[in-house]
Scaffold this active site. Sequence first.
Site, mmCIF file in Angstrom:
data_model
loop_
_atom_site.group_PDB
_atom_site.id
_atom_site.type_symbol
_atom_site.label_atom_id
_atom_site.label_comp_id
_atom_site.label_asym_id
_atom_site.label_seq_id
_atom_site.Cartn_x
_atom_site.Cartn_y
_atom_site.Cartn_z
ATOM 1 N NE ARG A 32 -4.207 -1.369 0.020
ATOM 2 C CZ ARG A 32 -5.242 -1.491 0.847
ATOM 3 N NH1 ARG A 32 -5.391 -0.695 1.863
ATOM 4 N NH2 ARG A 32 -6.144 -2.401 0.610
ATOM 5 N NE ARG A 36 -7.084 5.344 2.025
ATOM 6 C CZ ARG A 36 -7.975 4.568 2.598
ATOM 7 N NH1 ARG A 36 -9.195 4.945 2.735
ATOM 8 N NH2 ARG A 36 -7.610 3.393 3.053
ATOM 9 N NE ARG A 45 -9.128 7.318 -6.557
ATOM 10 C CZ ARG A 45 -9.542 6.683 -5.481
ATOM 11 N NH1 ARG A 45 -8.731 5.941 -4.794
ATOM 12 N NH2 ARG A 45 -10.799 6.758 -5.087
ATOM 13 C CG ASP A 81 -8.683 -3.661 -4.804
ATOM 14 O OD1 ASP A 81 -8.215 -3.023 -3.853
ATOM 15 O OD2 ASP A 81 -9.454 -4.629 -4.655
ATOM 16 C CE1 TYR A 156 -13.011 -7.475 1.209
ATOM 17 C CE2 TYR A 156 -11.301 -8.900 0.307
ATOM 18 C CZ TYR A 156 -11.682 -7.866 1.139
ATOM 19 O OH TYR A 156 -10.753 -7.233 1.914
HETATM 20 O O1 CP3 Z 1 0.132 -1.992 -2.389
HETATM 21 C C1 CP3 Z 1 -0.145 -1.100 -3.215
HETATM 22 O O2 CP3 Z 1 0.122 0.092 -3.014
HETATM 23 C C2 CP3 Z 1 -0.724 -1.511 -4.557
HETATM 24 C C3 CP3 Z 1 -2.120 -1.347 -4.764
HETATM 25 C C4 CP3 Z 1 -3.094 -2.207 -4.019
HETATM 26 C C5 CP3 Z 1 -4.371 -1.745 -3.625
HETATM 27 N N1 CP3 Z 1 -5.085 -2.786 -3.135
HETATM 28 C C6 CP3 Z 1 -4.846 -0.364 -3.787
HETATM 29 C C7 CP3 Z 1 -5.975 0.088 -2.963
HETATM 30 C C8 CP3 Z 1 -3.027 -3.553 -3.689
HETATM 31 C C9 CP3 Z 1 -1.881 -4.515 -3.834
HETATM 32 C C10 CP3 Z 1 -4.304 -3.909 -3.141
HETATM 33 C C11 CP3 Z 1 -4.660 -5.276 -2.751
HETATM 34 C C12 CP3 Z 1 -5.830 -5.490 -1.906
HETATM 35 N N2 CP3 Z 1 -7.073 -4.946 -2.022
HETATM 36 C C13 CP3 Z 1 -5.875 -6.422 -0.870
HETATM 37 C C14 CP3 Z 1 -4.725 -7.294 -0.453
HETATM 38 C C15 CP3 Z 1 -3.766 -6.512 0.362
HETATM 39 C C16 CP3 Z 1 -4.196 -6.287 1.774
HETATM 40 O O3 CP3 Z 1 -4.433 -5.146 2.134
HETATM 41 O O4 CP3 Z 1 -4.268 -7.277 2.495
HETATM 42 C C17 CP3 Z 1 -7.165 -6.415 -0.324
HETATM 43 C C18 CP3 Z 1 -7.663 -7.240 0.838
HETATM 44 C C19 CP3 Z 1 -7.921 -5.487 -1.082
HETATM 45 C C20 CP3 Z 1 -9.345 -5.135 -0.917
HETATM 46 C C21 CP3 Z 1 -9.447 -3.710 -0.529
HETATM 47 N N3 CP3 Z 1 -9.325 -2.666 -1.426
HETATM 48 C C22 CP3 Z 1 -9.597 -3.149 0.771
HETATM 49 C C23 CP3 Z 1 -9.780 -3.960 2.037
HETATM 50 C C24 CP3 Z 1 -9.558 -1.757 0.639
HETATM 51 C C25 CP3 Z 1 -9.571 -0.731 1.747
HETATM 52 C C26 CP3 Z 1 -10.797 0.088 1.796
HETATM 53 C C27 CP3 Z 1 -10.541 1.379 2.540
HETATM 54 O O5 CP3 Z 1 -10.864 2.409 1.963
HETATM 55 O O6 CP3 Z 1 -10.027 1.332 3.670
HETATM 56 C C28 CP3 Z 1 -9.382 -1.483 -0.745
HETATM 57 C C29 CP3 Z 1 -9.280 -0.172 -1.375
HETATM 58 C C30 CP3 Z 1 -7.932 0.203 -1.887
HETATM 59 N N4 CP3 Z 1 -7.096 -0.619 -2.596
HETATM 60 C C31 CP3 Z 1 -7.332 1.471 -1.770
HETATM 61 C C32 CP3 Z 1 -6.100 1.409 -2.455
HETATM 62 C C33 CP3 Z 1 -5.121 2.518 -2.678
HETATM 63 C C34 CP3 Z 1 -7.944 2.658 -1.029
HETATM 64 C C35 CP3 Z 1 -9.054 3.248 -1.831
HETATM 65 C C36 CP3 Z 1 -8.904 4.711 -2.010
HETATM 66 O O7 CP3 Z 1 -7.805 5.275 -1.988
HETATM 67 O O8 CP3 Z 1 -9.972 5.319 -2.258
#
Ligand code: CP3
Length: 349
Positions: A32, A36, A45, A81, A156
Site C-alpha cells: 500500500r 492515501r 484521485r 486492486d 469478499y
Molecule cells: O500496495 C499497493 O500500493 C498496490 C495497490 C493495491 C491496492 N489494493 C490499492 C488500494 C493492492 C496490492 C491492493 C490489494 C488489496 N485490495 C488487498 C490485499 C492486500 C491487503 O491489504 O491485504 C485487499 C484485501 C484489497 C481489498 C481492498 N481494497 C480493501 C480492504 C480496501 C480498503 C478500503 C478502505 O478504503 O479502507 C481497498 C481499497 C484500496 N485498494 C485502496 C487502495 C489505494 C484505497 C481506496 C482509495 O484510496 O480510495
Amino acid sequence: MSSAPAPNPAASDLVRAARGLPVSRTPVWFMRQAGRSLPEYRELRAGTKMLEACQDPDLITEITLQPVRRHGVDAAIFFSDIVLPLVVAGVDIEIKPGIGPVIANPVRSVADVDALPELDPDALGFIRTSVGRLVAELGGTPLIGFAGAPFTLATYLIEGGPSKEHARTKAFMHAEPQAWTRLLERLAVSSSVFLRTQVDAGASAVQLFDSWAGVLSAADYAERVLPHSRAVFDGLGDRDVPRIHFGVGTGELLPLIGQAGADVVGVDWRVPLDEAARRVGPGYSLQGNLDPAVLLADRATVDREVRRVVEQGRAARGHIFNLGHGVLPDTDPDVLTHVVELVHELSAR
Ligand code: CP3
C-alpha cells in the site's frame, strides 16, 4: 565508445533477495505504498472512483510511480486492486471509501457460483498498456505484479463485503464443498490470467495476496485452500519471475504457505523473522515485517524496530524489508522515506 549496460530489473536487489542471491543492500518496499498516505495520491484521485482509477492507464502509471519517486523504494507495485479482475469480468462490485469492496449480489449457492462471469483476457488491454509504460519509466527498478488469492477473493464474494470473522465463508466451505471447490477453481483461473497479463507485459516479480488466510486452521488451509493458491502460481508456467506469497495472521500456516509455489513468504508483525525462517524451512526468502502501527510512534521507536527487523531478517536466506501489512492512511510519508534510508544504511555491504 563504451556505454553502460541498460539497467536490468531482473538483476535488481529485490529479485536477487527473492532468490536468495547476494545483494548490495536489503531491498525495501511497502505494501500500500501507493495510496492515501501520500498527498499527491489524494490530489490525483480526487473525484475519481477507486475502480475507475484502476482502469485508467494515465492514473495507474502516475500513482504507481509516486512512491518510487518520493521514497526511493526498491520496487514499484502495480496500482490496482485484488477485485479488479472480477470487476472487468462483469461482477457488480464497488470499493467504498473507508470500507472496502462491496458486492451487490453475494455468492451463496452453487447456482451463484455457476453464474459468475468469466474473465476475457482480451479485456485487460489497459493492464498491458499500463505495465508497458511503467516498465519503460522504471528502468532498473522492478515492477511487482499482484493478484488476490482465491480464498481472500472468496471471502469478499461470499460475505458481500469486508468482514472480521469470515463466518459465512467458512460455513460455505464446510457445508458446500463442491461449490467451494468450483468457486476457488474459477477464482484461481481469473487471478492467474491477471498475473500472467502483468508478467507478460514486463512485471519482474509477483505477489499473491491471501490476506485473510490466517483465519483458517492449518488443516482446512492445507486441504481446501492451498491447492487453489498453487493453481494460481502454476498458471505462470515457466515464466522466470520470483513469486511472493503473503497473508496476515499466518503464524500457524507458515510451514505450509510456501508450498503453494512461492520463492518468498510474506510475514506479518506477529512472528519475528528469525522464528519465521525456522517455521517456513529452507528454500524460501522472507518479506516483512515491521508493524505498520510503529510508523505512527516516535522516531526512536521507529529506528529501534527497523533495526530489529533488519537484524532478525538476516536469519533468512534472503530478506525483502516491508511492513507486516499495508501502510496505514495516517502515516507521515517522511517516516516512510526515512525507513527506506535507514534499511539501506543498516544493510549496505
Ligand atoms: O500496495 C499497493 O500500493 C498496490 C495497490 C493495491 C491496492 N489494493 C490499492 C488500494 C493492492 C496490492 C491492493 C490489494 C488489496 N485490495 C488487498 C490485499 C492486500 C491487503 O491489504 O491485504 C485487499 C484485501 C484489497 C481489498 C481492498 N481494497 C480493501 C480492504 C480496501 C480498503 C478500503 C478502505 O478504503 O479502507 C481497498 C481499497 C484500496 N485498494 C485502496 C487502495 C489505494 C484505497 C481506496 C482509495 O484510496 O480510495
